[in-house]
Design an enzyme around this catalytic site. Structure first.
Site, mmCIF file in Angstrom:
data_model
loop_
_atom_site.group_PDB
_atom_site.id
_atom_site.type_symbol
_atom_site.label_atom_id
_atom_site.label_comp_id
_atom_site.label_asym_id
_atom_site.label_seq_id
_atom_site.Cartn_x
_atom_site.Cartn_y
_atom_site.Cartn_z
ATOM 1 N N GLY A 185 10.821 -6.829 -1.196
ATOM 2 C CA GLY A 185 9.895 -5.966 -1.929
ATOM 3 C C GLY A 185 8.543 -5.961 -1.249
ATOM 4 N N ASN A 186 7.597 -6.697 -1.830
ATOM 5 C CA ASN A 186 6.223 -6.729 -1.313
ATOM 6 C C ASN A 186 5.622 -5.333 -1.223
ATOM 7 O OD1 ASN A 186 5.577 -9.512 -0.842
ATOM 8 N ND2 ASN A 186 7.117 -9.484 0.782
ATOM 9 N N HIS A 187 5.773 -4.574 -2.292
ATOM 10 C CA HIS A 187 5.203 -3.228 -2.310
ATOM 11 C C HIS A 187 5.109 -2.712 -3.736
ATOM 12 C CE1 HIS A 187 9.092 -1.311 -3.194
ATOM 13 N NE2 HIS A 187 9.628 -2.112 -2.287
ATOM 14 N N ALA A 188 4.381 -1.617 -3.871
ATOM 15 C CA ALA A 188 4.330 -0.843 -5.106
ATOM 16 C C ALA A 188 4.702 0.591 -4.739
ATOM 17 C CB ALA A 188 2.931 -0.894 -5.721
ATOM 18 N N LYS A 196 5.828 -5.491 -6.715
ATOM 19 C CA LYS A 196 7.029 -6.268 -6.967
ATOM 20 C C LYS A 196 7.378 -7.142 -5.780
ATOM 21 C CE LYS A 196 8.771 -1.884 -7.100
ATOM 22 N NZ LYS A 196 7.471 -1.429 -6.827
#
Length: 140
Positions: free
Chosen positions: A54-57, A102
């Site tokens: 993830g590591n993103h929106a 997330k």
């Protein structure tokens, strides 16, 4: 069904049916169980426990995450508060609305994390830098 219009994230419990043959979990789209039309489905497996996915929106895509096998943890961050959700039951889903950071991690060896998405993949709507995410949240 819960109203997800102003919801940033929420745990969903799906209906489960079982008998001597085993169990069946139902998750219907178009507002029945999943609060959107499903346009994309993908799943993650074979991730080590120390890997962070993830590591993103996303600016407008909505997601539902379901660990159909095993378990994983999801750090959700709406720009104001952070919470860790443990996905460890196949009848449990995690709804993530737009503009929620997330991070999925701590995958069990048998983890299969199914993701249902409201949109097709569009790279330009992903925010992959946390500071840029916070900046956009504050500008809203």
């Amino acid at each position: 069904m819960k109203n997800f219009d102003n919801c940033k994230y929420s745990v969903i419990e799906f209906k489960e049916f079982g008998d001597e043959r085993g169990n069946l979990v139902v998750a219907e789209g178009s507002g029945f169980d999943i609060p959107f039309d499903i346009r994309r489905v993908f799943y993650m497996y074979g991730s080590d426990p120390d890997i962070i996915r993830g590591n993103h929106a996303n600016r407008y895509t909505k997601f539902v995450l379901i660990n159909v096998s095993g378990s994983s943890k999801v750090l959700v961050d709406d720009g104001e508060k952070k919470e860790i959700i443990v996905l460890d039951k196949p009848r449990m889903g995690l709804y993530l609305g737009p503009m929620v950071w997330k991070e999925m991690y701590d995958f069990s060896p048998d983890s299969v994390l199914l993701v249902l998405a409201s949109e097709h993949y569009i790279d330009s709507e992903y925010i992959r830098d946390y500071d840029a995410f916070i900046k956009e949240i504050k500008e809203q």
